[in-house]
Design a protein around this motif. Sequence first.
Motif, mmCIF file in Angstrom:
data_model
loop_
_atom_site.group_PDB
_atom_site.id
_atom_site.type_symbol
_atom_site.label_atom_id
_atom_site.label_comp_id
_atom_site.label_asym_id
_atom_site.label_seq_id
_atom_site.Cartn_x
_atom_site.Cartn_y
_atom_site.Cartn_z
ATOM 1 N N LEU A 1 0.832 -1.205 0.000
ATOM 2 C CA LEU A 1 0.000 0.000 0.000
ATOM 3 C C LEU A 1 0.862 1.248 0.000
ATOM 4 C CD1 LEU A 1 -2.947 1.149 0.252
ATOM 5 C CD2 LEU A 1 -2.530 1.248 2.721
ATOM 6 N N ARG A 2 1.947 1.209 0.782
ATOM 7 C CA ARG A 2 2.789 2.400 0.926
ATOM 8 C C ARG A 2 3.621 2.678 -0.325
ATOM 9 N NH1 ARG A 2 2.105 4.333 5.892
ATOM 10 N NH2 ARG A 2 1.648 2.896 7.597
ATOM 11 N N GLN A 3 3.727 1.679 -1.208
ATOM 12 C CA GLN A 3 4.500 1.884 -2.440
ATOM 13 C C GLN A 3 3.591 2.078 -3.650
ATOM 14 O OE1 GLN A 3 6.792 -1.688 -2.429
ATOM 15 N NE2 GLN A 3 8.070 -1.030 -0.713
ATOM 16 N N ALA A 4 2.275 2.135 -3.423
ATOM 17 C CA ALA A 4 1.345 2.177 -4.559
ATOM 18 C C ALA A 4 1.469 3.478 -5.341
ATOM 19 C CB ALA A 4 -0.081 1.993 -4.056
ATOM 20 N N ASP A 5 1.173 3.398 -6.641
ATOM 21 C CA ASP A 5 1.148 4.596 -7.484
ATOM 22 C C ASP A 5 -0.120 5.398 -7.243
ATOM 23 O OD1 ASP A 5 3.554 3.739 -8.891
ATOM 24 O OD2 ASP A 5 2.258 2.186 -9.758
#
Lengths: 308, 308
Positions: A250-254
């Motif tokens: 989630l924290r790396q999502a675009d």
Amino acid sequence: MSQTETMPESPNPFAQGAAFIDGDYVPIAEARIPITDWGFLHSDVTYDVVAVWGGGFFRLADHLDRFFRGIGKLHMQSPHDREAMTEILSECVRRLGLEEAYVKMTLTRGTPPPGSRDPRDCENQFHAFAIPYVWIATREKQDLGLNLTVSGVPRISPDSVDPTVKNFHWGDMVRGLFEAYDQGGDTAVLSDGKGNITEGPGFNIFANIDGRLITPASGVLLGITRKTVIELAESLNVKVDVGTLSEAELRQADEVFISSTAGGVMPITSLDGNPVGDGGPGPLTLRLRQMYWDAHGDGKYVTRIDYR
Amino acid sequence: MSQTETMPESPNPFAQGAAFIDGDYVPIAEARIPITDWGFLHSDVTYDVVAVWGGGFFRLADHLDRFFRGIGKLHMQSPHDREAMTEILSECVRRLGLEEAYVKMTLTRGTPPPGSRDPRDCENQFHAFAIPYVWIATREKQDLGLNLTVSGVPRISPDSVDPTVKNFHWGDMVRGLFEAYDQGGDTAVLSDGKGNITEGPGFNIFANIDGRLITPASGVLLGITRKTVIELAESLNVKVDVGTLSEAELRQADEVFISSTAGGVMPITSLDGNPVGDGGPGPLTLRLRQMYWDAHGDGKYVTRIDYR
């Protein structure tokens, strides 16, 4: 304005909302349920919420399917069939007199006979109300996007309470909300306590990771807006993984967005204060949001209400 | 009897129960709360139950302490202080007109202003009612002992919902009850999903293992009857372990009983259909039950009600 002056009143006594209680239609401010109903005292209740948009229910059949499935899973019985229920919900909207509304239906366990502690002794009770459409985030707020907090409170385990039976067990959600407010967030999403994301108060969540959408498969309500988003994304040939969404992913999502009958597709532009992607609503999110609202004019989804 | 005949009515309109709602005292059958109150719609509420026995509240101060602690943990505020609340509860009992009663008080989040989804915008609401004393198991049933089922449904984790804030999140409990009924049980106790026992619908549990009492320390409500039992056992020089009670230990116990404001100390004589000990209420259980009821005459525990 002094307290002795009165506000101008709407000529419609149902303008703030219309409820169906014990067979009568009453203004929402007068809509009350017995304090002895286990729907309150044991949160022994299931519910559903369907939106009215442009004078029609959106995906009413899907909402009723889910509601009746939940009723069965709770060993309850509805005093009304689908047809009668549709007429009750329609009459609530008719009396409210709006083309856009938030319509809630509840089936409670009911009040036991004096002295009984046995849920099988109760006569289950159906209630409903229609109020003006409710937004988790207003359209103006959506244009900026919401700041979402990942809560430290784990969502109630599906082993304890089945989240596919839409329920009012929100103690964890409310704790998450207070945490979010303390941290400057608009709302919160809860994990499963093992590093995976579940859902938040009234919404499902989606992440766009490298052009692929991910939404949690389990430990969540099977939202009708979630279902609509999945169908719309697939119509764009966007791959949707209904599976596991870790907090790290989630924290790396675009892009991140949430979905709810109370507001549709709503962009998340900040996670715990850190920007998601470039910090604005993402292009896929905006595309799906537009398609979601366009679908409200699609006859296959809409049950038109005769306002007379 | 035909439907046109009427039943003889009690001269007291509060004979079935007396409630305090929005500042008024009303018969229990008329006691209703707004359907829009998040105490219902989000189970965003805490409560307590205090018994009246022989014309006095039993351990009222302990119940009020716990209730106010829960209110604080939920970021709520009571509109009434302890003194005013005591007077309201007393008036409910007075109107009920019984020397033995079950008295429930609730503090709900309240109804938000139109359009708001923020619990901080709500005005919290206090309600209360007194009804004739409620027994989880009648005295006759207690003399035989109850058949308890160990449920396969795990209790909602304390990480998600704090069980020390007395709450209406009973979805897991109700599932456990239906399981128990299917198996011929009277009620159910839930585990923590890791092999340890927690609590059941409205009660704590104790096991006597080789003359030592064990009751779960965590994942449970800190019951006032539980507290009383611990004090009474210690006065007998019986060692009480407030710790971990595994399902395996429970099944090997010499005696098992449950404790609740709704019935006191109640013997469990059968677990999943298998006898506990010799299959009758155990001697320590019966001793503690007697001491529990004797304590209701002890001035240090009793707040007498002036019935006028």
